[in-house]
Design a protein around this motif. Structure first.
Motif, PDB file in Angstrom:
ATOM      1  N   TYR A 171      -6.676  -2.059   4.387  1.00 55.25           N
ATOM      2  CA  TYR A 171      -5.962  -0.765   5.276  1.00 55.25           C
ATOM      3  C   TYR A 171      -6.393   0.424   5.102  1.00 55.25           C
ATOM      4  O   TYR A 171      -7.045   0.915   4.039  1.00 55.25           O
ATOM      5  N   ILE A 172      -6.330   1.140   5.982  1.00 55.36           N
ATOM      6  CA  ILE A 172      -7.192   2.510   5.950  1.00 55.36           C
ATOM      7  C   ILE A 172      -5.759   3.309   5.599  1.00 55.36           C
ATOM      8  O   ILE A 172      -4.471   3.236   5.837  1.00 55.36           O
ATOM      9  N   VAL A 173      -5.933   4.299   4.582  1.00 54.62           N
ATOM     10  CA  VAL A 173      -4.735   5.158   4.134  1.00 54.62           C
ATOM     11  C   VAL A 173      -5.120   6.596   4.358  1.00 54.62           C
ATOM     12  O   VAL A 173      -4.109   7.441   3.907  1.00 54.62           O
ATOM     13  N   SER A 174      -6.088   7.173   4.829  1.00 50.86           N
ATOM     14  CA  SER A 174      -6.133   8.441   5.231  1.00 50.86           C
ATOM     15  C   SER A 174      -6.562   8.538   6.565  1.00 50.86           C
ATOM     16  O   SER A 174      -6.520   7.827   7.304  1.00 50.86           O
ATOM     17  N   ALA A 210      -7.479   0.683   1.007  1.00 52.07           N
ATOM     18  CA  ALA A 210      -6.896   0.070   0.080  1.00 52.07           C
ATOM     19  C   ALA A 210      -7.022  -1.723   0.626  1.00 52.07           C
ATOM     20  O   ALA A 210      -7.156  -1.870   1.490  1.00 52.07           O
ATOM     21  N   ASN A 211      -7.046  -2.356  -0.631  1.00 44.10           N
ATOM     22  CA  ASN A 211      -7.259  -3.926  -0.301  1.00 44.10           C
ATOM     23  C   ASN A 211      -5.963  -4.371  -1.095  1.00 44.10           C
ATOM     24  O   ASN A 211      -5.531  -4.025  -2.361  1.00 44.10           O
ATOM     25  N   VAL A 230       0.920  -1.244  -0.150  1.00 41.23           N
ATOM     26  CA  VAL A 230      -0.029  -0.123   0.101  1.00 41.23           C
ATOM     27  C   VAL A 230       0.796   1.323  -0.035  1.00 41.23           C
ATOM     28  O   VAL A 230       0.519   2.346  -0.783  1.00 41.23           O
ATOM     29  N   MET A 231       1.976   1.198   0.566  1.00 33.01           N
ATOM     30  CA  MET A 231       2.883   2.447   0.826  1.00 33.01           C
ATOM     31  C   MET A 231       3.489   2.581  -0.582  1.00 33.01           C
ATOM     32  O   MET A 231       3.585   3.719  -1.141  1.00 33.01           O
ATOM     33  N   ALA A 232       3.784   1.449  -1.333  1.00 39.70           N
ATOM     34  CA  ALA A 232       4.420   1.544  -2.542  1.00 39.70           C
ATOM     35  C   ALA A 232       3.502   2.387  -3.619  1.00 39.70           C
ATOM     36  O   ALA A 232       3.627   3.216  -4.500  1.00 39.70           O
ATOM     37  N   ALA A 233       2.106   1.893  -3.447  1.00 37.56           N
ATOM     38  CA  ALA A 233       1.039   2.290  -4.448  1.00 37.56           C
ATOM     39  C   ALA A 233       0.745   3.922  -4.297  1.00 37.56           C
ATOM     40  O   ALA A 233       0.465   4.449  -4.915  1.00 37.56           O
ATOM     41  N   LYS A 281      -0.510   7.529   8.754  1.00 39.84           N
ATOM     42  CA  LYS A 281      -1.800   7.485   8.402  1.00 39.84           C
ATOM     43  C   LYS A 281      -2.327   5.869   8.198  1.00 39.84           C
ATOM     44  O   LYS A 281      -3.442   5.574   8.142  1.00 39.84           O
ATOM     45  N   LEU A 282      -1.399   5.009   7.881  1.00 36.41           N
ATOM     46  CA  LEU A 282      -1.541   3.474   7.342  1.00 36.41           C
ATOM     47  C   LEU A 282      -2.069   2.855   8.623  1.00 36.41           C
ATOM     48  O   LEU A 282      -1.223   2.770   9.543  1.00 36.41           O
ATOM     49  N   GLY A 283      -3.171   1.981   8.391  1.00 37.50           N
ATOM     50  CA  GLY A 283      -3.470   1.026   9.577  1.00 37.50           C
ATOM     51  C   GLY A 283      -4.285  -0.275   9.026  1.00 37.50           C
ATOM     52  O   GLY A 283      -5.005   0.176   7.987  1.00 37.50           O
TER      53      GLY A 283
END
Length: 164
Positions: A161-164, A140-141, A85-88, A107-109
């Motif tokens: 994952y939550i991204v915001s 994100a999935n 997800v971080m890469a995306a 912010k990622l969880g």
């Protein structure tokens, strides 16, 4: 710049060496539990990552058969989903400076994690890969696999994952 080439296709998103080094630092060094596990990032693409893990006595779950602990597998898959997800996010926001893209980690969880254990994890080294299936503005999935070095899948998972 680090460039990943896709056979028969155009080059993937270019990541700066500083971005790759920053991701590795966050996930391999700054997160103490990942350091304890010994996770090592092998490759980073815009929508997928791969990593490795060396078996050690501290990771054994079934001492009679020297199998890797299921918690190690789930933690590794969860971590790899987060790295993907971080890469995306890094690819989506590549106009931002590296430091701002890496700050998205704050912010990622993990919202949800599902792991299916398909066969006993026995071996000296393991490989993992994760792919982002969808990167939305808030969620994100991902899909992840934990496998032997010859590609036999020991466990498969999905993460949200939550991204915001």
């Amino acid at each position: 710049m680090t460039q990943v080439l896709h056979p028969g296709g155009p080059p993937a998103v270019l990541f700066e060496d500083d971005f790759i080094a920053g991701l590795k630092s966050i996930f391999e060094e700054e997160i103490a539990f990942n350091r304890l596990l010994g996770l090592k990032i092998a490759a980073v693409e815009a929508d997928a990552v791969s990593a490795s893990l060396a078996m050690r006595p501290e990771l054994v779950g079934n001492f009679a058969h020297q199998r890797v602990h299921g918690g190690v597998i789930s933690a590794a898959l969860d971590t790899l989903g987060g790295i993907a997800v971080m890469a995306a996010l890094g690819a989506r926001h590549r106009a931002q400076p590296v430091s701002e893209r890496l700050a998205h980690f704050g912010k990622l969880g993990t919202i949800d994690l599902r792991v299916d254990y398909l066969r006993p994890g026995v071996g000296e080294n393991f490989l993992m890969r994760a792919q982002v299936l969808r990167l939305g503005s808030r969620i994100a999935n991902t899909r992840m696999e934990f496998m032997s070095t010859d590609g036999k899948v020991f466990a498969a998972g999905t993460g949200v994952y939550i991204v915001s």
